[in-house]
Design an enzyme around this catalytic site. Sequence first.
Site, PDB file in Angstrom:
ATOM      1  N   GLY A  46       0.835  -1.004  -0.222  1.00  0.00           N
ATOM      2  CA  GLY A  46      -0.458   0.093   0.082  1.00  0.00           C
ATOM      3  C   GLY A  46       0.412   1.245   0.032  1.00  0.00           C
ATOM      4  N   ASP A 106      -4.529   1.902  10.837  1.00  0.00           N
ATOM      5  CA  ASP A 106      -5.768   1.027  11.278  1.00  0.00           C
ATOM      6  C   ASP A 106      -6.186   0.913  12.481  1.00  0.00           C
ATOM      7  OD1 ASP A 106      -8.947  -0.018  10.770  1.00  0.00           O
ATOM      8  OD2 ASP A 106      -8.828  -0.368   8.940  1.00  0.00           O
ATOM      9  N   LYS A 134      -6.685   6.360  10.052  1.00  0.00           N
ATOM     10  CA  LYS A 134      -8.197   6.385  10.879  1.00  0.00           C
ATOM     11  C   LYS A 134      -7.953   6.279  12.330  1.00  0.00           C
ATOM     12  CE  LYS A 134     -10.778   3.911   7.223  1.00  0.00           C
ATOM     13  NZ  LYS A 134     -11.393   2.431   6.742  1.00  0.00           N
ATOM     14  N   ASP A 162      -6.000  -0.431  -2.157  1.00  0.00           N
ATOM     15  CA  ASP A 162      -6.845  -1.807  -2.594  1.00  0.00           C
ATOM     16  C   ASP A 162      -7.867  -2.201  -2.297  1.00  0.00           C
ATOM     17  OD1 ASP A 162      -5.691  -3.190  -0.867  1.00  0.00           O
ATOM     18  OD2 ASP A 162      -6.829  -4.490  -2.096  1.00  0.00           O
ATOM     19  N   ARG A 168      -5.040   0.408  -7.376  1.00  0.00           N
ATOM     20  CA  ARG A 168      -4.022   0.836  -6.237  1.00  0.00           C
ATOM     21  C   ARG A 168      -2.975   1.821  -6.830  1.00  0.00           C
ATOM     22  NH1 ARG A 168      -2.236  -1.979  -2.199  1.00  0.00           N
ATOM     23  NH2 ARG A 168      -2.722  -4.543  -2.520  1.00  0.00           N
TER      24      ARG A 168
HETATM   25  C1  PRP Z   1      -2.861  -2.508   4.922  1.00  0.00           C
HETATM   26  C2  PRP Z   1      -2.004  -1.185   5.132  1.00  0.00           C
HETATM   27  C3  PRP Z   1      -1.491  -1.232   6.397  1.00  0.00           C
HETATM   28  C4  PRP Z   1      -2.644  -1.689   7.611  1.00  0.00           C
HETATM   29  C5  PRP Z   1      -2.707  -1.324   8.012  1.00  0.00           C
HETATM   30  O1  PRP Z   1      -1.773  -2.966   4.830  1.00  0.00           O
HETATM   31  O2  PRP Z   1      -1.285  -0.810   4.267  1.00  0.00           O
HETATM   32  O3  PRP Z   1      -0.552  -1.916   6.045  1.00  0.00           O
HETATM   33  O4  PRP Z   1      -3.282  -2.789   6.289  1.00  0.00           O
HETATM   34  O5  PRP Z   1      -4.059  -1.811   9.115  1.00  0.00           O
HETATM   35  P1  PRP Z   1      -4.109  -2.327  10.973  1.00  0.00           P
HETATM   36  O6  PRP Z   1      -3.225  -0.302  11.202  1.00  0.00           O
HETATM   37  O7  PRP Z   1      -5.209  -2.777  10.693  1.00  0.00           O
HETATM   38  O8  PRP Z   1      -2.674  -3.259  11.158  1.00  0.00           O
HETATM   39  P2  PRP Z   1      -2.448  -4.321   3.920  1.00  0.00           P
HETATM   40  O9  PRP Z   1      -2.571  -5.475   4.807  1.00  0.00           O
HETATM   41  O10 PRP Z   1      -4.374  -4.224   3.814  1.00  0.00           O
HETATM   42  O11 PRP Z   1      -1.769  -4.535   2.557  1.00  0.00           O
HETATM   43  P3  PRP Z   1      -1.822  -3.983   2.111  1.00  0.00           P
HETATM   44  O12 PRP Z   1      -1.296  -3.138   2.127  1.00  0.00           O
HETATM   45  O13 PRP Z   1      -1.240  -5.103   0.455  1.00  0.00           O
HETATM   46  O14 PRP Z   1      -2.593  -3.871   0.567  1.00  0.00           O
END
Ligand code: PRP
Length: 187
Positions: A46, A106, A134, A162, A168
Amino acid sequence: MQKYEEFISEILIPQERLQQRIKELGEEISRDFANESVLLICILRGGVMFLTDLMRQISIPTAIEFMAVSSYGVGRRSTSGDVRITLDLNTSIEDRNVILVEDIIDSGHTIHSVLEMLSVRRPKTLSICALLDKAERREVDVPVRYCGFTIPNKFVFGYGLDIDDYYRNLPFIGVVDLDKYQPEVKS
Ligand code: PRP
């Protein structure tokens, strides 16, 4: 894959606002580490769009590295806190100014775990730069030194984020209308 125009409910952050804020963040980092250098670590996947725009706005010596982690939890972008490194760094971070570059925080579990795993490698400084926060979803406290935007608890996509692996590549942050989004049935 469904066209995003069919399920987007709003553009939360348009391209120009993103780029303006990223410019400010780059300038802030350059000021904070003036006469020093930084190592930006992009958390895949991401963070990749953010990294490439952010690094262009930093005027001090800047190196980049990539890292990937996987988390085992339930639901989209919500993790249980069990985070493992699936792609590790190719370099030592000892005595370096390290900035973790994330698209979104998040629950906070992912970045909290990465912080813990990297702090034992004795960097000089270790800070977090997140484009989106968030904040109301936070389950574990994390010190976000550089934050692009605090956003409400909506399902966002685009600019690195995504929806089922797609979109993305969009240059803005959009919001998904989950009533209109039709996930593909995988066989
Ligand atoms: C998303 C984002 C963070 C994480 C945040 O990654 O890039 O790494 O989630 O969430 P959290 O604070 O609840 O841990 P994701 O696992 O969707 O992988 P990606 O970056 O490959 O989309």
